[in-house]
Enzyme design. Structure first.
Site, mmCIF file in Angstrom:
data_model
loop_
_atom_site.group_PDB
_atom_site.id
_atom_site.type_symbol
_atom_site.label_atom_id
_atom_site.label_comp_id
_atom_site.label_asym_id
_atom_site.label_seq_id
_atom_site.Cartn_x
_atom_site.Cartn_y
_atom_site.Cartn_z
ATOM 1 N N GLU A 177 -9.576 33.512 -48.844
ATOM 2 C CA GLU A 177 -10.793 33.944 -49.532
ATOM 3 C C GLU A 177 -10.519 34.875 -50.706
ATOM 4 O OE1 GLU A 177 -13.661 36.186 -47.187
ATOM 5 O OE2 GLU A 177 -15.170 36.026 -48.745
ATOM 6 N N LYS A 219 -12.125 29.687 -49.304
ATOM 7 C CA LYS A 219 -13.458 30.319 -49.293
ATOM 8 C C LYS A 219 -13.635 31.117 -50.571
ATOM 9 C CE LYS A 219 -16.436 33.483 -46.746
ATOM 10 N NZ LYS A 219 -16.961 33.826 -45.427
HETATM 11 P P1 13P Z 1 -21.134 36.919 -47.469
HETATM 12 O O1 13P Z 1 -21.622 35.492 -47.316
HETATM 13 O O2 13P Z 1 -22.128 37.939 -47.006
HETATM 14 O O3 13P Z 1 -20.567 37.176 -48.820
HETATM 15 O O4 13P Z 1 -19.960 37.111 -46.418
HETATM 16 C C1 13P Z 1 -19.014 36.146 -46.303
HETATM 17 C C2 13P Z 1 -17.722 36.759 -45.910
HETATM 18 O O5 13P Z 1 -17.167 36.414 -44.903
HETATM 19 C C3 13P Z 1 -17.124 37.761 -46.801
HETATM 20 O O6 13P Z 1 -15.806 37.986 -46.435
#
Ligand code: 13P
Length: 340
Positions: A177, A219
């Site tokens: 991510e 992500k």
């Molecule tokens: P949000 O969808 O609230 O951005 O959170 C996703 C997430 O896992 C952030 O690390």
């Protein structure tokens, strides 16, 4: 590393019509979420809230996996079933956030690097033994004057690749991510430029570290206007820019791209994902969701910490998950908001 198992888990995480619930808020983040509904954060209130989410009837129709925090992975449902076993029994894959958060990067004012690599191999093995089958590591990239620097992008890409390699070694699918934040007045074009540069370095690092891409999930943020930008792009523009950016920077071997919501409203997050899947194009990867706030905001508002509100809060969660399930097919409409 068992590549067959990793690819099977990764594919199940982005199964048709389904996405991921991010319920991995750290103790300090969940405290803020609970404070927003005047609920004190205790181990029991945190457990009760996650219990509400994980015991929602039918959520598995639209939710393939749930990301948990260390404490939650070890907690139990009201009937004594450990949360990972409960999720598994419903066909939902439990995952874990093993990173230790984004910290200010020394020598680079305004930029952050995510910590948590020390002792990670042992922690991941324990998480696997507790039932987790995937991980999530979040890197944070800020857009501002003269930032992000290439040094910050490279440091975060390197950490993501080392985390991903350790995950795959123990049999966990890494969710990688890199989040380019929507805070700031930057344009959609600037977000696209920074997201492209970020992804190029992330995938270069993943390849250099020998990551099995078929057993990893990305992500990312969507390509979107900064929150304070006077010109806000609409869903079609966001969808086109996001898809263009990812076609240029994400290898086709990756099974799925699961977007974070990052501060978008629940409706915006659903509408923007829907717009991508409604473009009528063939993509090499699934375009799905891994929302935290955009799935949970309506649930918290209804629950308010009161046991009597649990059925209504579960209904709100089910409804939101269903709408995002529709966005996976590009069949969501604003009228569907009312139906629940
Ligand atoms: P949000 O969808 O609230 O951005 O959170 C996703 C997430 O896992 C952030 O690390």
């Amino acid at each position: 590393m068992n590549k067959t198992d990793l690819a099977a888990i990764a594919n199940a995480m982005v199964a048709e019509g389904k996405g991921i619930l991010a319920a991995d808020e750290s103790t300090s983040t969940i405290k803020k979420r609970l404070a927003s509904i005047d609920v004190e954060s205790t181990e029991e209130s945190r457990r009760a809230y996650r219990d509400l989410l994980f015991t929602t009837e039918g959520a598995e129709e639209f939710i393939s996996g749930v990301i948990l925090y260390d404490e939650t992975l070890r907690q139990k449902a009201g009937d004594g079933t450990p949360f990972p076993a409960l999720l598994n029994s419903r066909g939902i894959i439990p995952g874990i956030k093993p990173d230790k958060g984004a910290k200010p990067m020394a020598g680079f004012p305004g930029e952050k690097v995510t910590e948590g690599l020390d002792g990670l191999r042992e922690r991941l093995q324990e998480y696997y033994d507790l039932g987790a089958r995937f991980g999530k590591w979040r890197a944070v990239i800020t857009i501002g004057d003269n930032i992000p620097t290439r040094t910050c992008l490279a440091a975060n890409a390197h950490a993501l690749a080392r985390y991903a390699a350790l995950c795959q070694e123990v049999g966990l699918v890494p969710i990688v991510e890199p989040e380019v934040l929507m805070d700031g007045a930057h344009t959609l074009e600037r977000c696209e430029e920074v997201t492209t540069a970020t992804l190029n370095l992330v995938f270069a690092a993943l390849v250099e570290h020998g990551i099995f891409l078929e057993g990893a999930i990305l992500k990312p943020n969507m390509v979107i206007s900064g929150k304070e930008c006077p010109k806000q792009a609409g869903p079609k523009e966001i969808a086109e820019a996001t898809v263009r950016c990812f076609r240029r920077s994400v290898p086709a071997a990756i099974p799925g791209i699961v977007f974070l919501s990052g501060g978008q409203s629940p409706e915006e997050a659903t509408e923007n994902l829907n717009a991508m899947n409604a473009l009528g194009e063939q993509f090499p990867w699934e375009l799905s969701f891994s929302y935290g706030r955009a799935l949970q905001e309506p649930v918290l508002k209804v629950w308010k910490g009161k046991p009597a509100n649990v059925p209504a809060a579960q209904k709100a969660y089910y409804h939101r998950a269903k709408l995002n399930g529709a966005a996976r097919y590009g069949t969501y409409t604003r009228e569907m908001e009312q139906a629940g």
